[in-house]
Motif scaffolding. Sequence first.
Motif, PDB file in Angstrom:
ATOM      1  N   HIS A   1       8.308  44.862  32.758  1.00  0.00           N
ATOM      2  CA  HIS A   1       9.473  46.183  32.832  1.00  0.00           C
ATOM      3  C   HIS A   1       8.071  46.794  32.406  1.00  0.00           C
ATOM      4  CE1 HIS A   1      12.013  49.723  32.677  1.00  0.00           C
ATOM      5  NE2 HIS A   1      13.103  48.811  33.140  1.00  0.00           N
TER       6      HIS A   1
ATOM      7  N   LEU B   1       9.453  50.743  29.444  1.00  0.00           N
ATOM      8  CA  LEU B   1      10.575  50.326  28.692  1.00  0.00           C
ATOM      9  C   LEU B   1      10.499  51.915  27.272  1.00  0.00           C
ATOM     10  CD1 LEU B   1       9.767  46.467  27.833  1.00  0.00           C
ATOM     11  CD2 LEU B   1      11.932  47.844  28.533  1.00  0.00           C
TER      12      LEU B   1
ATOM     13  N   ILE C   1      19.759  41.233  32.318  1.00  0.00           N
ATOM     14  CA  ILE C   1      19.393  41.946  33.840  1.00  0.00           C
ATOM     15  C   ILE C   1      20.924  42.006  34.581  1.00  0.00           C
ATOM     16  CG2 ILE C   1      17.572  42.636  35.072  1.00  0.00           C
ATOM     17  CD1 ILE C   1      16.187  41.654  32.503  1.00  0.00           C
TER      18      ILE C   1
ATOM     19  N   PHE D   1      18.019  45.081  29.543  1.00  0.00           N
ATOM     20  CA  PHE D   1      17.381  46.207  29.767  1.00  0.00           C
ATOM     21  C   PHE D   1      17.365  46.507  31.857  1.00  0.00           C
ATOM     22  CE2 PHE D   1      14.521  42.452  28.017  1.00  0.00           C
ATOM     23  CZ  PHE D   1      13.872  43.510  26.954  1.00  0.00           C
TER      24      PHE D   1
ATOM     25  N   ASN E   1      16.241  53.210  28.867  1.00  0.00           N
ATOM     26  CA  ASN E   1      16.895  51.990  29.456  1.00  0.00           C
ATOM     27  C   ASN E   1      17.020  51.043  28.882  1.00  0.00           C
ATOM     28  OD1 ASN E   1      15.230  52.801  32.377  1.00  0.00           O
ATOM     29  ND2 ASN E   1      13.502  52.812  31.895  1.00  0.00           N
ATOM     30  N   ILE E   2      17.117  50.810  27.195  1.00  0.00           N
ATOM     31  CA  ILE E   2      17.310  49.316  27.179  1.00  0.00           C
ATOM     32  C   ILE E   2      18.335  49.309  26.326  1.00  0.00           C
ATOM     33  CG2 ILE E   2      16.749  47.760  24.866  1.00  0.00           C
ATOM     34  CD1 ILE E   2      13.531  49.225  25.372  1.00  0.00           C
TER      35      ILE E   2
ATOM     36  N   GLY F   1      13.625  41.333  21.047  1.00  0.00           N
ATOM     37  CA  GLY F   1      13.234  42.307  22.356  1.00  0.00           C
ATOM     38  C   GLY F   1      11.749  42.083  22.771  1.00  0.00           C
TER      39      GLY F   1
ATOM     40  N   VAL G   1       9.820  40.878  26.583  1.00  0.00           N
ATOM     41  CA  VAL G   1       8.455  41.465  27.049  1.00  0.00           C
ATOM     42  C   VAL G   1       7.796  40.595  26.671  1.00  0.00           C
ATOM     43  CG1 VAL G   1       7.463  43.966  26.882  1.00  0.00           C
ATOM     44  CG2 VAL G   1       9.940  43.484  26.231  1.00  0.00           C
TER      45      VAL G   1
END
Length: 557
Positions: free
Chosen positions: A291, A294, A233, A309, A298-299, A276, A280
């Motif tokens: 988030h 997604l 992050i 992310f 944005n990845i 991933g 999440v």
Amino acid sequence: MLWQAISAVRDLGRLHDIAAVLIRYGFGDLVRRIGLAGVLERTGRALHWHVSEDLARLESPARVRRALEELGPTFVKLGQILATRVDLFPPDWIAEFSKLQDAAVAVPFADLRAQLTEDLGEPPEDIFPRLESEALAAASLAQVHRAWLADGTPVILKIRRPGIRPLVEADLRLIKRLAEILESEAPDLRRYHPREVVRQFTLSLRRELDFSTEGRSAERIATSFEAHPEIVIPRIYWTWTCERLNVQDYIEGIPGRNLAALDATGLDRALLAQRGTDAVLKMILEDGFFHADLHPGNIYYLPDNRIAFIDFGMVGRISGERRYQLAVLLHGLVSHDSATVSDVLLDWSENTETVSDTLQVEIDAFVDQYHGVELRKLDIARLLSELLTILRDHGLTLPPDLALLFKAFITLEGLGRQLNPGFDMTSAIAPFLEKVLLAYSAPEAIAKRGWRTLIDALGLIASLPKDLSRLLRSARRGKLQIQVEVIPLKHFGEKIDRAVSRLALSIITAALIIGTAIVSNINGPDGGLSTLGLFGFIAAASGGIWVLISIWRSGKD
């Protein structure tokens, strides 16, 4: 009608633009029903507004999406919020709303310099020895520029567009008024709850305008992944981050959309999908803070099969109770308990208190098709989609937090299958659901809920004597009132009131006509009509015109 919708003259031009776009995209009937057609009819003929053949061939979802794009940044953001309301719109509408891209032409850096200097407290060159004047990316609310700190650390500057807040607030005022008109003038659109959607949108957009809020969200999620080095992050630099500026680490990796580059680097697609998904699901089912936007943009995929992310402008919050309800729902499906499923759906729904016979039959059939299926073998995305179809068919809606949750699950499975065609969402979610059930049933959690319930009960008991005393005091003073509101009678009373008002004005108008006729026979000093007679004629004419307009508008209603 229109004059009720416009409380500020400054918004009239923008309202005209909105109506023009709606008419051009074939929504003239909607414009008429919300009271704009009468005012814009002549203008429309003069400007030759019509629907082109190409637009006429488009399906309604595509035309709405195109109209939102043309209406500008605020409406593009509205479409992105609508894309999260999977409980209100069927899949074809959600697919179109999801195509809305928040892109815009970049503002010249020279136009940003004054605001940037004000936010930093000194010229940007004094803090960032190297700062690229060409934007890395540009959106409707902000644009991003790459820079380097004095120690060589690459960062990005997310800078809010100058003067954007007043423009957004003006659009929000209009959207709010249009939503109110839609609920009152277009009954078939009430099932979409326009006022509630606009309220959610307004809160979301105002939070997104404050870049420090985005920074706090990113930092909160980063803290929860401190023990997970495979999840990255961006770090927020609070020394310079404020409402209009967000300074954070620059992420250099493979964008989520560039799968060809991903294959060229030799990264493990299956491992990335697993990591991933676990990340999440941890955000949703363990942390309750996730988030909510997604998409692949944005990845980023990093060396050593790490995942980054970015862009935490839209986040979702799920309470522990909601997470437990989701686990109970899935357990009710696999245990063939339709009553439990119905109870959870009613707890989730905001606009019903009882289950109709038809709804109960559909829930029984829905549960029956999953009879005997193990939790690990459930198709979560398909299950949620079918549940949403049942809700939509019966006019039931979900609270915004659950709508975001469902959208996140469906999006997550799509991203997982994009990376790994053999991706199994159910196998990934099962351990997290088991943790939720165990955590909710743990002695500590039971004791905490029991203690909270006891405190609430004691507080209610403690306040009961005072509440009873106030009630009795009001009764003794004759101030105790019981209000029973019968909606049909209320509407009938309003109609009677309007009819009596028109009748009274008609009588007054008739009296004015008769009185003025008598007075007019008396010549004034110059031989013409007296001043009193002239005023009487004007008043009588005005009253008569008002009565005719009132009757005509009542007939249209």
